[in-house]
Design a protein around this motif. Structure first.
Motif, PDB file in Angstrom:
ATOM      1  N   HIS A 152       0.899  -1.219  -0.083  1.00 32.69           N
ATOM      2  CA  HIS A 152       0.035  -0.186  -0.062  1.00 32.69           C
ATOM      3  C   HIS A 152       0.723   1.027  -0.156  1.00 32.69           C
ATOM      4  N   VAL A 154       0.497   5.367   1.032  1.00 29.41           N
ATOM      5  CA  VAL A 154      -0.192   6.303   1.740  1.00 29.41           C
ATOM      6  C   VAL A 154       0.277   7.700   1.488  1.00 29.41           C
ATOM      7  N   CYS A 156       1.130  11.356   2.477  1.00 28.44           N
ATOM      8  CA  CYS A 156       1.221  11.731   3.989  1.00 28.44           C
ATOM      9  C   CYS A 156       1.448  13.297   3.759  1.00 28.44           C
ATOM     10  N   ALA A 159      -1.686  15.122   5.351  1.00 31.76           N
ATOM     11  CA  ALA A 159      -2.401  14.461   6.192  1.00 31.76           C
ATOM     12  C   ALA A 159      -1.947  14.768   7.759  1.00 31.76           C
ATOM     13  N   ALA A 163      -4.560  11.001  11.013  1.00 30.75           N
ATOM     14  CA  ALA A 163      -5.178  10.554   9.767  1.00 30.75           C
ATOM     15  C   ALA A 163      -4.450   9.597   8.889  1.00 30.75           C
ATOM     16  N   ILE A 164      -3.084   9.879   9.086  1.00 31.50           N
ATOM     17  CA  ILE A 164      -2.365   8.742   8.376  1.00 31.50           C
ATOM     18  C   ILE A 164      -2.524   7.359   9.051  1.00 31.50           C
ATOM     19  N   LYS A 166      -5.022   6.154  10.593  1.00 33.36           N
ATOM     20  CA  LYS A 166      -6.687   5.801  10.439  1.00 33.36           C
ATOM     21  C   LYS A 166      -6.395   5.168   8.882  1.00 33.36           C
ATOM     22  N   THR A 167      -5.924   5.786   8.068  1.00 34.17           N
ATOM     23  CA  THR A 167      -5.697   5.506   6.535  1.00 34.17           C
ATOM     24  C   THR A 167      -4.778   4.150   6.390  1.00 34.17           C
ATOM     25  N   ILE A 168      -3.913   3.821   7.151  1.00 34.39           N
ATOM     26  CA  ILE A 168      -3.052   2.642   7.381  1.00 34.39           C
ATOM     27  C   ILE A 168      -4.162   1.323   7.762  1.00 34.39           C
ATOM     28  N   GLU A 170      -7.341   1.206   7.801  1.00 38.04           N
ATOM     29  CA  GLU A 170      -8.182   1.045   6.661  1.00 38.04           C
ATOM     30  C   GLU A 170      -7.667   0.062   5.755  1.00 38.04           C
ATOM     31  N   LYS A 171      -6.608   0.723   5.262  1.00 42.26           N
ATOM     32  CA  LYS A 171      -5.809  -0.091   4.002  1.00 42.26           C
ATOM     33  C   LYS A 171      -5.627  -1.612   4.450  1.00 42.26           C
TER      34      LYS A 171
END
Ligand code: S3P
Length: 174
Positions: A152, A154, A156, A159, A163-164, A166-168, A170-171
């Motif tokens: 993945h 992301v 950055c 962000a 938030a980073i 959270k994105t990780i 989720e991914k």
């Protein structure tokens, strides 16, 4: 599970790995810190006294050890880790390892690294921001080939750390 975070110097790998490890209740490890522990010297001293080739060999050994851990871990790699020797293969071949590239734009990296350059052996010599910017542009271009092979990516640049993280999660569907 071992989550490895890769990316250029100054992209926030250690900070994000630390926050992510707390969020997931995983152990946090930083490859540079592990190398310094094994060698007994700080990274700039290893570069200065033993040279980069010695550092890269040690980096690969310590990476192998870290990837063999049975503990759930978030591991921040060094900026060059996936780009040397068998490191990327070691990461990709291990079914217990998930990988994430923390991508940052050139300008953000240059701004941050110009302030922090003294402690970073590869860029300590650049005393003009424009020259550092040119160096990072070329270096990042070469290294992205390796970074982009992570599972993945992301972005950055804009962000917040939260938030980073959270994105990780989720991914990685964690
Ligand atoms: C390096 C990055 C450093 C450290 C060493 C070499 C690189 O780690 O491993 O100075 O080749 O980009 P950080 O990315 O944590 O600064």
């Amino acid at each position: 599970m071992i989550i490895v975070l890769c990316g250029y110097m100054g992209s926030g790998k250690s900070l994000i790995a630390n926050l992510l490890s707390r969020e997931l209740n995983f152990e946090f490890r930083d490859l540079d810190d592990e190398i310094a522990k094994v060698d007994g010297r700080h990274i700039p001293d290893i570069f200065e006294q033993k040279g980069e080739i010695y550092f890269r060999k040690l980096e690969m050994k310590v990476l192998q050890d870290c990837l063999g851990s049975k503990e759930d871990t978030v591991l921040a790699l060094g900026g060059g880790t996936p780009c040397y020797g068998q490191n990327l293969k070691l990461i990709q071949a291990n079914k217990n390892v998930r990988s994430v590239y923390l991508k940052m734009q050139l300008k953000a990296l240059t701004d941050r690294l110009f302030e922090e350059r003294a402690t970073r052996p590869l860029i300590a010599k650049f005393d003009q921001k424009e020259i550092l910017n040119d160096y990072i542009r070329k270096h990042l271009f070469e290294r992205q080939f390796y970074y982009l092979q992570s599972e993945h990516t992301v972005d950055c640049s804009q962000a917040t750390p939260a938030a980073i993280v959270k994105t990780i999660t989720e991914k990685l569907a964690l």
